[in-house]
Every structure is written in C-alpha cells, then in structure tokens.
Design an enzyme around this catalytic site. Structure first.
Site, short mmCIF file in Angstrom:
data_model
loop_
_atom_site.label_atom_id
_atom_site.label_comp_id
_atom_site.label_asym_id
_atom_site.label_seq_id
_atom_site.Cartn_x
_atom_site.Cartn_y
_atom_site.Cartn_z
N ARG A 1 5.49 -9.95 -1.63
CA ARG A 1 5.69 -11.37 -1.32
C ARG A 1 5.05 -12.26 -2.37
O ARG A 1 5.50 -13.40 -2.59
CB ARG A 1 5.15 -11.67 0.09
CG ARG A 1 3.70 -11.34 0.28
CD ARG A 1 3.30 -11.18 1.74
NE ARG A 1 3.63 -9.85 2.29
CZ ARG A 1 3.37 -9.47 3.52
NH1 ARG A 1 2.80 -10.29 4.37
NH2 ARG A 1 3.69 -8.26 3.93
N LYS B 1 -3.38 2.56 -1.52
CA LYS B 1 -2.62 3.33 -0.54
C LYS B 1 -3.19 4.75 -0.45
O LYS B 1 -3.78 5.24 -1.42
CB LYS B 1 -1.15 3.42 -0.97
CG LYS B 1 -0.35 2.14 -0.77
CD LYS B 1 1.11 2.36 -1.14
CE LYS B 1 1.91 1.07 -1.02
NZ LYS B 1 2.01 0.56 0.35
N LYS C 1 13.03 -7.59 -5.52
CA LYS C 1 11.68 -7.12 -5.82
C LYS C 1 11.74 -5.96 -6.81
O LYS C 1 12.33 -4.93 -6.53
CB LYS C 1 10.98 -6.69 -4.53
CG LYS C 1 9.59 -6.05 -4.73
CD LYS C 1 8.93 -5.69 -3.40
CE LYS C 1 7.61 -4.96 -3.61
NZ LYS C 1 7.00 -4.51 -2.33
N1 BES Z 1 6.08 -1.63 -0.92
C1 BES Z 1 5.34 -1.72 0.27
C2 BES Z 1 6.18 -1.59 1.53
C3 BES Z 1 6.66 -0.19 1.86
C4 BES Z 1 5.80 0.72 2.44
C5 BES Z 1 7.95 0.15 1.67
C6 BES Z 1 6.25 1.97 2.78
C7 BES Z 1 8.42 1.40 2.02
C8 BES Z 1 7.56 2.31 2.58
C9 BES Z 1 4.64 -3.07 0.34
O1 BES Z 1 4.23 -3.59 -0.87
C10 BES Z 1 3.42 -2.87 1.17
O2 BES Z 1 2.57 -2.16 0.77
N2 BES Z 1 3.40 -3.53 2.33
C11 BES Z 1 2.31 -3.39 3.23
C12 BES Z 1 2.04 -4.75 3.82
C13 BES Z 1 0.77 -4.81 4.61
C14 BES Z 1 -0.42 -4.66 3.72
C15 BES Z 1 0.74 -6.13 5.35
C16 BES Z 1 2.70 -2.39 4.29
O3 BES Z 1 3.87 -2.38 4.71
O4 BES Z 1 1.86 -1.59 4.68
ZN ZN Z 2 5.24 -2.98 -2.53
MN MN Z 3 2.30 -2.90 -1.41
#
Ligand code: BES
Ligand code: ZN
Ligand code: MN
Length: 498
Positions: free
Chosen positions: A355, A281, A269
């Site tokens: 994903r 976020k 990724k």
């Molecule tokens: N890149 C993030 C995952 C992440 C979050 C990695 C914090 C390290 C620290 C990913 O793209 C993401 O935002 N995932 C979401 C998924 C959710 C919306 C189902 C998450 O983990 O909150």
């Molecule tokens: Zn991400």
């Molecule tokens: Mn994300």
C-alpha cells in the site's frame, strides 16, 4: 503457437492429433459420428469397455487409429448437456494430454460441441485459451539440452479449429484472435512472475517495459528515484530505502483512442521480493514472495493484449516497483513518512509495504484524469484467508465499476468476488501521530488494506483487485497463473464498445 480456423475433412486430415468430443449419453457430434463409421465402431467399443466414459474432462489417447489419416486420435468427454465450464475443463484436459504427446500439429473439433447459453466467439476463445494455457512452460533457467530439454517442451505449434457451416466463422475468428492476444499477455505475466527476485529486479522490469515499448508500440517512461523524490513520493521511496536495488516507477501507454479520450489506468504492485522488511516474514515459503510483483506483471500482460488487439482505447499501465528488505536504512515500525499526496503515514508494520508503494502510484495516476483506475496487487494474506484461491478480491466504492469488473471476470472465466469497503472500517486506520496508519489491526485485513488505498483515490472511479490468492499456485505445481490478465483484457475490450 498458431491457431487458425479450418474447414477440413476430419477423416482425411493429415495431422499429428485429431481431438474429438465424446458425449455421455446423447447423440455424438458430427465428427465423432464420422469417425465412428470410418473406424467401424471404435468409439462405441471404447465406451462399452469403460476406457472412455464421456464425463467432462475424461480423456483417452488412441495411437494409430484405423480408418482415419490422423496419427493420433484424442477422445475427450464433454458430458451430456455441456455448459461453458464443461467445455473449458474438457478443452484443458484434452490440451494437457495433447501437449504430453510429441504432436506438432493438431486438429481440434470441440468447436462443434453445442454449449448452452454461449456464442461461437466465446466457445472458440475458451478452446483456444485452454490450448495455450496447457502449452505454457517455464524452462528458461534449466540448463538441460537435447532429449531431456525436448521432453520438457510442448511440441504443438499449429492448431486448426474446425470451422462450422460458415455462418459462425467470423465470430469464431474473433474468439481465436482474442484468445491469442490474451494468451500472449498471460504468458508474459507468467514469465515475469516466475523469474526469481535476483533476476527480476525493478530495473529488470523497467528494461522489459522499454523492450515492449519497441515490440508493441507502447510509449514507455521510467521514473528513477531522483524523479520520484522530486515528485515527493516519500511512501514509495521509504520502502526501497531498505534495499540495494533502486526503485522504478514504470509507465506504459497504449494510445488507441482519440487524444482527448480519458484513459483506463491500470496500476500494478511490482514488489520484486517481499521479505517483510524489519517486520521480517517467517522463513517458510518466503521464496513465494518473488510473486509479489504479479500485479505489476498482469499490467504488462494487459498492455500487450491491448496492443496486439489494437484496441481503440487509451490505456495507461503504471507499475511501481521495489524490493522490501531489512537493512540499516529500512523503514522501522513507528516511522512516519510523507506521501506524494501530502498525507503522513505511520508505518506500524513494514510488511504492509504494498500500500505504501501503491498510494504514491495512485496519486501520480491522478494526472491522467482516468475514466477508470484499477489497481492490481498481491496485497494481503488476509484476502487468501477470506476467499482462498478461486476468487480475486474486488473492492470498489463505485457500484457500476464493480459490477462491470465482476461481469468481465465471469465471462473471462477469471473471477472476482466483491468485498465491502464501508466507511465503518476506515477508523481502524486511525493513527495517534500521523494522518493514517499503514495497518488496521487483526480483523478484516484485506478490507482495511483497500480502505488505505481508498484514501488516495477520492477523485477517481477506482477499483482494487487483491490477487494474493489467485496470482500463483503453491506446492507441486508451483507457478504463476497469469491472473487477472484475462479479466483485465475483457474489461478493456468491452470498454471499446461503450
Ligand atoms: N505481499 C504481502 C501479502 C501476501 C502475503 C500475499 C501472503 C500473498 C501471500 C504483503 O506485502 C504483506 O505482507 N501483507 C501483510 C499485511 C499485514 C502486515 C497487515 C500480510 O498480509 O500479512
Ligand atoms: Zn508485499
Ligand atoms: Mn509485505
């Protein structure tokens, strides 16, 4: 940094720093005993006064030691019956101390330490990797010059590991060679990861890949958005639509095997900044989302290591790269896109973008008929909740591949822990309107993310590594770790021996 094996006389070695092990109770290693004699009991008296106690990682720097030629003597505790973890933590503590001196050269005698349940290759590799780990700096964006800049740098650049009787020399050289290739891969992964999102864009990563193509004899191909569109990568392109930086799909090939050998494919990724998109976020610590390309960076690192080790194996690295930002063209919750596989995806949360870019890269990878395919991604915050920072989350329906990767993580000291990916979880991804939803609800977020990817890897031996908790450190020592380059390289090395 140059690390080599040398047979030398520790008492007469003219070096800036001589690193010597001290054991807690048991008999001291040969070099330590020699120094003890030449210095008329220096180490015993330092132990008696409590200045060094021999516990693993306990260090003491002795400047201008008497009776030996070295400018500095660095004592490091290794415990009583050291195992490989003790050796690793002792080597890292010693290397950190070493790098805080102004030494340019060093002689390290930790190769003498008897370690239960390990071989000479592993010991030499662990010691060498610790030294390289401690010497890493990321200063390229600091403008200070002169003394201040010099202070930031690690001056050590020549390290001699003490050879043993001779019978282990070949084994130790192998360990050093592996460590150096891995360290170069790790350092590259860290550099790319630590660069901020305004500098490290998808195009920047693509250019770095082209450079590696020249320096490391990799075949590199970069797909731009037009090519991706022609391939039908509607999921990947839906993410980059919300950003001004165009997406790239970077493909790097190391051809070390026979032409007909099926390759190992690594898919990382490469999200160069993840603001979440319209599902924005929160502001706190959002800067850390520059690290959302660490999976991609680890693929760059593993490719470098494979190339430097001239591995007799075909390896393909694929890095889908994009930003995830909110703008007028960005994905909206409820949008439905069509992936390259033909499956439609309902985007219920635009922050589950990893994903979306990975699924098209995985479908693209099918054309290589991989012997094994491993994706590496900072995919979910839920994985950090589940496993914290010590372990990478490993997901695979393929028991053999999973066991293989777990073992590589153990021996590379870059560990993963297996998580379930049972069919029972799949229904959480049901969508009333599309073939699949991009989120699976509140529970088991790391598992449902893996389940999503599994839908696109049906025809391949596939494993997924969620490195959200392991790819970087937050807080005072903020910075990329270079994980899991060591694990991946171990996997590639071992695959040449099958
Ligand atoms: N890149 C993030 C995952 C992440 C979050 C990695 C914090 C390290 C620290 C990913 O793209 C993401 O935002 N995932 C979401 C998924 C959710 C919306 C189902 C998450 O983990 O909150
Ligand atoms: Zn991400
Ligand atoms: Mn994300």
């Amino acid at each position: 940094m140059k690390i080599q094996l040398s047979s030398l006389d520790v008492l007469h070695a003219r070096t800036d720093c001589l690193v010597v092990a001290v054991r807690e109770g048991a008999q001291q290693p040969p070099s330590t005993r020699k120094i003890e004699r030449a210095s008329k009991g220096l180490i015993k008296s330092l132990m008696a006064s409590g200045d060094i106690d021999g516990r693993p990682g306990n260090v003491l720097l002795v400047p201008f030691p008497s009776g030996i030629q070295a400018k500095r003597l660095l004592l490091v505790g290794v415990g009583d019956k050291p195992d490989i973890d003790d050796l690793a933590s002792a080597a890292l503590a010693a290397a950190r101390q070493l790098c805080s001196t102004q030494s340019v050269s060093a002689v390290v005698t930790l190769t003498e330490v008897a370690v239960t349940g390990t071989d000479a290759t592993t010991r030499a590799r662990v010691i060498s990797q610790a030294i390289q780990e401690a010497s890493y700096r990321f200063n390229q964006l600091k403008t200070s010059k002169g003394k201040e800049a010099a202070r930031r740098q690690c001056t050590v650049n020549r390290v001699s590991l003490l050879a043993s009787s001779g019978k282990n020399d070949t084994a130790m050289r192998t360990g050093i060679q592996e460590a150096c290739a891995i360290a170069n891969g790790v350092a590259l992964a860290k550099d790319l990861s630590n660069l901020p999102g305004n500098l490290c864009t998808p195009s920047y990563l693509a250019n770095q890949a082209r450079k590696l193509g020249k320096s490391h004899k990799l075949k590199v191909n970069v797909l731009d958005e037009a090519k991706m569109k022609a391939l039908g990568m509607g999921a990947l392109l839906s993410v980059s639509r919300g950003s001004r930086e165009p997406a790239r799909l970077i493909v790097m090939e190391h051809q070390g095997g026979q032409r007909s050998d099926k390759p190992v494919v690594l898919v990382g990724k490469g999200l160069t900044f993840d603001a979440g998109g319209i599902s924005l976020k929160p502001a706190a610590a959002m800067d850390e989302m520059k690290y959302d390309m660490c999976g991609g960076a680890s693929v760059f690192g593993a490719m470098v290591a494979a190339s430097e080790l001239k591995l007799k194996l075909n390896v393909i690295g694929i890095v889908p790269s994009s930003e995830n930002l909110p703008d007028g063209a960005a994905n909206k919750p409820g949008d439905i896109v069509t992936s390259m596989s033909g499956k439609t995806i309902e985007i219920l949360n635009t922050d589950a973008e990893g994903r979306l870019i990975l699924c098209d890269a995985l479908t693209y990878a099918e054309r290589y008929k991989p012997a094994a395919i491993i994706d590496i991604a900072t995919l979910t915050g839920a994985c950090v909740v589940a496993l914290g920072h010590p372990a990478t989350g490993l997901f695979s329906p393929d028991d053999k591949l999973a066991e293989e990767l777990l073992a590589c993580g153990e021996s590379a000291r870059d560990r993963a822990w297996r998580m379930p990916i049972w069919d029972e979880y799949q229904k959480q991804l049901n969508s009333p309107f599309a073939d699949i939803a991009n989120i699976g609800g509140r529970t088991a977020g790391a598992v449902t993310a893996a389940c999503f990817l599994s839908r696109f890897t049906k025809n391949m031996a596939w494993a997924h590594l969620d490195i959200a908790g392991t790819a970087w450190h937050s807080g005072a020592n903020k910075g990329a770790t270079g994980r899991p380059v060591s694990m991946l390289t171990r996997f590639l090395i071992n695959r040449t021996r099958r």
